[in-house]
Write an enzyme that holds these catalytic residues in place. Structure first.
Site, PDB file in Angstrom:
ATOM      1  N   ASP A 114       6.887 -53.487  18.642  1.00  0.00           N
ATOM      2  CA  ASP A 114       7.992 -52.907  17.882  1.00  0.00           C
ATOM      3  C   ASP A 114       8.846 -54.045  17.352  1.00  0.00           C
ATOM      4  OD1 ASP A 114       7.231 -50.305  18.258  1.00  0.00           O
ATOM      5  OD2 ASP A 114       8.674 -49.883  19.842  1.00  0.00           O
ATOM      6  N   ASP A 129       5.241 -46.183  13.802  1.00  0.00           N
ATOM      7  CA  ASP A 129       6.036 -45.064  14.324  1.00  0.00           C
ATOM      8  C   ASP A 129       6.601 -44.214  13.188  1.00  0.00           C
ATOM      9  OD1 ASP A 129       5.596 -46.049  16.900  1.00  0.00           O
ATOM     10  OD2 ASP A 129       7.554 -47.011  17.022  1.00  0.00           O
TER      11      ASP A 129
END
Length: 144
Positions: A114, A129
């Protein structure tokens, strides 16, 4: 050139999905290799995510199983959609692009990379995502 029509994508335009997949992987590569910056309220910085989408906490082994199973179901629905209508459902296509990209991270690193951080008030996430979330909204929006 019409790429999207009525929540579907023409098979000959799957290059758009490949570009999104490549962009997600490239941004993750930059994050893993130490690129850090911020633009306004958004920080671009590496965060290993052993949880689920948007950093929802879960056991890493179980998380990998869940992500792999969900990705398999999404891909099966995508193939069925293509077989049935000769078009690719846009929601399923976006979900599968993001899910496969994140699954590759899990298999490769043991976590998802991330990199988008807005501060404590918002989960840390990546482009994969976002693709999954938009895909779910499009897919469910057509069915509700």
């Amino acid at each position: 050139m019409k790429i999207f029509s009525q929540n579907s994508i023409q098979p000959r335009h799957t290059w758009v999905l490949l570009v999104l997949f490549g962009l997600d992987q490239w941004l993750k590569y930059l994050a893993v290799h130490g690129t850090q910056t911020h633009i306004g309220p958004v920080w671009f910085k590496f965060f290993p995510n052993r949880g689920l989408v948007f950093s929802v906490p879960i056991d890493p082994t179980f998380g990998t199983f869940i992500v792999a199973a969900a990705t398999g179901v999404i891909l099966a629905l995508l193939v069925y959609s293509l077989w049935r209508s000769q078009k690719i459902d846009l929601g399923l296509a976006l979900m599968s692009t993001g899910a496969v990209s994140n699954l590759i991270d899990r298999v490769r690193f043991g976590y998802v990379v991330d990199w988008a951080y807005f501060g404590r008030w918002w989960p840390i996430f990546n482009l994969g995502d976002v693709l999954v979330a938009i895909g779910v909204l499009l897919y469910l929006g057509r069915r509700l």
